[in-house]
Design a protein around this motif. Structure first.
Motif, PDB file in Angstrom:
ATOM      1  N   ILE A   1       0.849  -1.190   0.000  1.00 37.41           N
ATOM      2  CA  ILE A   1       0.000   0.000   0.000  1.00 37.41           C
ATOM      3  C   ILE A   1       0.884   1.239   0.000  1.00 37.41           C
ATOM      4  CG2 ILE A   1      -1.653   1.335   1.385  1.00 37.41           C
ATOM      5  CD1 ILE A   1      -2.711  -1.420   2.357  1.00 37.41           C
ATOM      6  N   ARG A   2       0.424   2.243  -0.750  1.00 34.16           N
ATOM      7  CA  ARG A   2       1.037   3.570  -0.694  1.00 34.16           C
ATOM      8  C   ARG A   2      -0.072   4.571  -0.442  1.00 34.16           C
ATOM      9  NH1 ARG A   2       2.128   8.200  -3.992  1.00 34.16           N
ATOM     10  NH2 ARG A   2       0.977   7.241  -5.714  1.00 34.16           N
ATOM     11  N   ILE A   3       0.053   5.301   0.663  1.00 30.91           N
ATOM     12  CA  ILE A   3      -0.920   6.349   0.973  1.00 30.91           C
ATOM     13  C   ILE A   3      -0.457   7.597   0.222  1.00 30.91           C
ATOM     14  CG2 ILE A   3      -1.989   7.727   2.794  1.00 30.91           C
ATOM     15  CD1 ILE A   3      -1.371   5.307   4.675  1.00 30.91           C
ATOM     16  N   ARG A   4      -1.304   8.083  -0.666  1.00 27.88           N
ATOM     17  CA  ARG A   4      -0.903   9.134  -1.596  1.00 27.88           C
ATOM     18  C   ARG A   4      -0.568  10.465  -0.929  1.00 27.88           C
ATOM     19  NH1 ARG A   4      -2.804   9.037  -7.270  1.00 27.88           N
ATOM     20  NH2 ARG A   4      -2.429   6.891  -7.883  1.00 27.88           N
ATOM     21  N   ASN A   5      -1.329  10.883   0.082  1.00 33.57           N
ATOM     22  CA  ASN A   5      -1.086  12.224   0.631  1.00 33.57           C
ATOM     23  C   ASN A   5       0.137  12.295   1.544  1.00 33.57           C
ATOM     24  OD1 ASN A   5      -2.078  11.107   2.976  1.00 33.57           O
ATOM     25  ND2 ASN A   5      -3.923  12.355   3.065  1.00 33.57           N
ATOM     26  N   THR A   6       0.662  11.156   1.983  1.00 35.01           N
ATOM     27  CA  THR A   6       1.859  11.153   2.831  1.00 35.01           C
ATOM     28  C   THR A   6       3.018  10.379   2.205  1.00 35.01           C
ATOM     29  OG1 THR A   6       1.203   9.123   3.991  1.00 35.01           O
ATOM     30  CG2 THR A   6       0.461  11.248   4.940  1.00 35.01           C
ATOM     31  N   ASN A   7       2.728   9.635   1.149  1.00 33.97           N
ATOM     32  CA  ASN A   7       3.689   8.735   0.492  1.00 33.97           C
ATOM     33  C   ASN A   7       4.168   7.615   1.424  1.00 33.97           C
ATOM     34  OD1 ASN A   7       4.624   8.181  -2.083  1.00 33.97           O
ATOM     35  ND2 ASN A   7       6.671   8.954  -1.612  1.00 33.97           N
ATOM     36  N   GLU A   8       3.446   7.387   2.516  1.00 35.25           N
ATOM     37  CA  GLU A   8       3.766   6.282   3.429  1.00 35.25           C
ATOM     38  C   GLU A   8       3.497   4.962   2.711  1.00 35.25           C
ATOM     39  OE1 GLU A   8       2.047   4.222   7.533  1.00 35.25           O
ATOM     40  OE2 GLU A   8       1.272   6.162   6.905  1.00 35.25           O
ATOM     41  N   ARG A   9       4.395   3.990   2.929  1.00 32.23           N
ATOM     42  CA  ARG A   9       4.230   2.665   2.340  1.00 32.23           C
ATOM     43  C   ARG A   9       3.986   1.650   3.451  1.00 32.23           C
ATOM     44  NH1 ARG A   9       4.809   2.228  -2.949  1.00 32.23           N
ATOM     45  NH2 ARG A   9       5.036  -0.013  -2.854  1.00 32.23           N
ATOM     46  N   ILE A  10       3.071   0.714   3.184  1.00 32.46           N
ATOM     47  CA  ILE A  10       2.782  -0.375   4.116  1.00 32.46           C
ATOM     48  C   ILE A  10       3.044  -1.661   3.355  1.00 32.46           C
ATOM     49  CG2 ILE A  10       1.040  -1.469   5.566  1.00 32.46           C
ATOM     50  CD1 ILE A  10      -0.414   1.290   5.593  1.00 32.46           C
ATOM     51  N   GLU A  11       3.994  -2.459   3.845  1.00 31.22           N
ATOM     52  CA  GLU A  11       4.389  -3.668   3.122  1.00 31.22           C
ATOM     53  C   GLU A  11       4.325  -4.928   3.967  1.00 31.22           C
ATOM     54  OE1 GLU A  11       8.146  -2.656   1.325  1.00 31.22           O
ATOM     55  OE2 GLU A  11       7.186  -1.260  -0.063  1.00 31.22           O
ATOM     56  N   ASN A  12       4.188  -4.795   5.268  1.00 32.38           N
ATOM     57  CA  ASN A  12       4.065  -5.947   6.152  1.00 32.38           C
ATOM     58  C   ASN A  12       2.666  -6.535   6.012  1.00 32.38           C
ATOM     59  OD1 ASN A  12       2.893  -6.797   8.947  1.00 32.38           O
ATOM     60  ND2 ASN A  12       5.104  -7.194   9.102  1.00 32.38           N
ATOM     61  N   GLU A  13       2.569  -7.847   5.833  1.00 38.55           N
ATOM     62  CA  GLU A  13       1.284  -8.491   5.568  1.00 38.55           C
ATOM     63  C   GLU A  13       0.229  -8.186   6.635  1.00 38.55           C
ATOM     64  OE1 GLU A  13      -0.521 -12.831   4.248  1.00 38.55           O
ATOM     65  OE2 GLU A  13       1.566 -12.702   4.908  1.00 38.55           O
TER      66      GLU A  13
ATOM     67  N   GLY B   1      -1.400  -5.629 -10.746  1.00 40.36           N
ATOM     68  CA  GLY B   1      -2.307  -4.522 -11.005  1.00 40.36           C
ATOM     69  C   GLY B   1      -2.382  -3.636  -9.782  1.00 40.36           C
ATOM     70  N   ILE B   2      -3.094  -2.529  -9.937  1.00 34.38           N
ATOM     71  CA  ILE B   2      -3.165  -1.582  -8.828  1.00 34.38           C
ATOM     72  C   ILE B   2      -4.567  -0.985  -8.745  1.00 34.38           C
ATOM     73  CG2 ILE B   2      -2.238   0.282 -10.270  1.00 34.38           C
ATOM     74  CD1 ILE B   2      -0.839   1.339  -7.744  1.00 34.38           C
ATOM     75  N   PHE B   3      -5.131  -1.019  -7.554  1.00 36.61           N
ATOM     76  CA  PHE B   3      -6.372  -0.311  -7.263  1.00 36.61           C
ATOM     77  C   PHE B   3      -5.997   0.994  -6.574  1.00 36.61           C
ATOM     78  CE2 PHE B   3      -8.905  -4.156  -7.825  1.00 36.61           C
ATOM     79  CZ  PHE B   3     -10.109  -3.628  -8.282  1.00 36.61           C
ATOM     80  N   ILE B   4      -6.600   2.081  -7.009  1.00 39.16           N
ATOM     81  CA  ILE B   4      -6.489   3.368  -6.340  1.00 39.16           C
ATOM     82  C   ILE B   4      -7.849   3.589  -5.689  1.00 39.16           C
ATOM     83  CG2 ILE B   4      -6.170   5.845  -6.614  1.00 39.16           C
ATOM     84  CD1 ILE B   4      -4.641   3.368  -9.064  1.00 39.16           C
ATOM     85  N   ILE B   5      -7.878   3.688  -4.368  1.00 39.82           N
ATOM     86  CA  ILE B   5      -9.128   3.671  -3.601  1.00 39.82           C
ATOM     87  C   ILE B   5      -9.198   4.907  -2.707  1.00 39.82           C
ATOM     88  CG2 ILE B   5     -10.492   2.377  -1.906  1.00 39.82           C
ATOM     89  CD1 ILE B   5      -8.907  -0.149  -2.832  1.00 39.82           C
ATOM     90  N   LYS B   6     -10.381   5.487  -2.614  1.00 37.96           N
ATOM     91  CA  LYS B   6     -10.575   6.607  -1.685  1.00 37.96           C
ATOM     92  C   LYS B   6     -10.874   6.037  -0.305  1.00 37.96           C
ATOM     93  CE  LYS B   6     -12.819  11.003  -0.957  1.00 37.96           C
ATOM     94  NZ  LYS B   6     -13.604  12.078  -1.564  1.00 37.96           N
ATOM     95  N   GLY B   7     -10.019   6.376   0.640  1.00 37.67           N
ATOM     96  CA  GLY B   7     -10.192   5.914   2.006  1.00 37.67           C
ATOM     97  C   GLY B   7     -10.981   6.908   2.832  1.00 37.67           C
ATOM     98  N   ASP B   8     -10.853   6.786   4.142  1.00 35.29           N
ATOM     99  CA  ASP B   8     -11.542   7.711   5.040  1.00 35.29           C
ATOM    100  C   ASP B   8     -10.938   9.113   4.903  1.00 35.29           C
ATOM    101  OD1 ASP B   8      -9.144   7.689   6.572  1.00 35.29           O
ATOM    102  OD2 ASP B   8      -9.911   6.101   7.861  1.00 35.29           O
ATOM    103  N   GLU B   9     -11.554  10.096   5.566  1.00 34.98           N
ATOM    104  CA  GLU B   9     -11.133  11.495   5.435  1.00 34.98           C
ATOM    105  C   GLU B   9      -9.662  11.692   5.802  1.00 34.98           C
ATOM    106  OE1 GLU B   9     -12.685  14.233   4.158  1.00 34.98           O
ATOM    107  OE2 GLU B   9     -14.177  12.767   3.513  1.00 34.98           O
ATOM    108  N   GLU B  10      -9.211  11.028   6.841  1.00 38.81           N
ATOM    109  CA  GLU B  10      -7.825  11.174   7.286  1.00 38.81           C
ATOM    110  C   GLU B  10      -6.841  10.605   6.269  1.00 38.81           C
ATOM    111  OE1 GLU B  10      -4.959   9.266  10.711  1.00 38.81           O
ATOM    112  OE2 GLU B  10      -7.082   9.505  11.181  1.00 38.81           O
ATOM    113  N   THR B  11      -7.197   9.502   5.650  1.00 41.79           N
ATOM    114  CA  THR B  11      -6.293   8.785   4.752  1.00 41.79           C
ATOM    115  C   THR B  11      -6.288   9.346   3.334  1.00 41.79           C
ATOM    116  OG1 THR B  11      -6.669   6.777   6.042  1.00 41.79           O
ATOM    117  CG2 THR B  11      -5.727   6.503   3.827  1.00 41.79           C
ATOM    118  N   GLY B  12      -7.445   9.670   2.811  1.00 40.81           N
ATOM    119  CA  GLY B  12      -7.538  10.081   1.416  1.00 40.81           C
ATOM    120  C   GLY B  12      -7.312   8.890   0.495  1.00 40.81           C
TER     121      GLY B  12
END
Length: 179
Positions: A4-16, A114-125
């Motif tokens: 996962i890459r959170i777009r507004n912070t560029n944070e990456r989550i890779e641990n299962e 492939g990649i899904f781009i998904i709108k999350g909650d208000e905090e996440t975007g």
């Protein structure tokens, strides 16, 4: 394993475990099927015959029926996209617009990425979910998103639907979305 890459912070989550925790918080179903079950001749094969598609569905029949029973899906099929797909750029343009559906959008990746781009909650975007072989994702009904291929431009996925005719994309205009 999805990343996962959170777009507004560029944070990456890779641990299962963290990927699963994050997606669950965003109301997105994430599971993983055993990719090693697929016959070797179908690994990285992106132009499929009807027999190939039937073999993929037969390989994952138990998993498909389990998730279908649990979530109410009634029909399923295979989608295969690659640079050999006629009109691939036009097909991707249709996918690459933020939209919603009146049912879940479910994909189980059996080859490619492939990649899904998904709108999350208000905090996440918006966040990206990069999917690889074995990843299963269900974007909930009504949640803004879109799907595209990654740099390899090749994917095979099982799609599951509630409505036998499949889903229809409803455009979602969102000025906060930036590609």
């Amino acid at each position: 394993m999805a990343h996962i890459r959170i777009r507004n912070t560029n944070e990456r989550i890779e641990n299962e475990d963290q990927v699963l925790e994050f997606l669950t918080k965003q109301n997105v179903l994430y599971e993983h099927w055993d990719a090693s079950k697929l016959p070797e001749h179908l690994h990285n094969k992106f132009t499929l015959s009807d027999d190939d598609k039937s073999a993929i569905l037969a390989t994952y029949d138990e998993e498909i029926r389990e998730i279908a029973g649990r979530r109410g899906y009634k029909v399923w099929d295979i989608v295969a996209l690659s640079e050999n797909t006629p009109n691939l750029p036009e097909i991707l343009k249709k996918f690459e617009q933020v939209h919603t559906h009146t049912e879940d959008e479910v994909r189980a990746i059996t080859a490619g990425r492939g990649i899904f781009i998904i709108k999350g909650d208000e905090e996440t975007g918006y966040f990206d979910v990069e999917l690889t072989v074995g990843d299963v994702i269900s974007v909930p009904e009504g949640q803004p998103h879109f799907f595209t291929l990654m740099d390899n431009k090749a994917i095979v996925a099982v799609r599951l639907f509630i409505e036998p005719a499949g889903w229809v994309a409803d455009p979602f205009e969102d000025p906060s979305f930036v590609k």
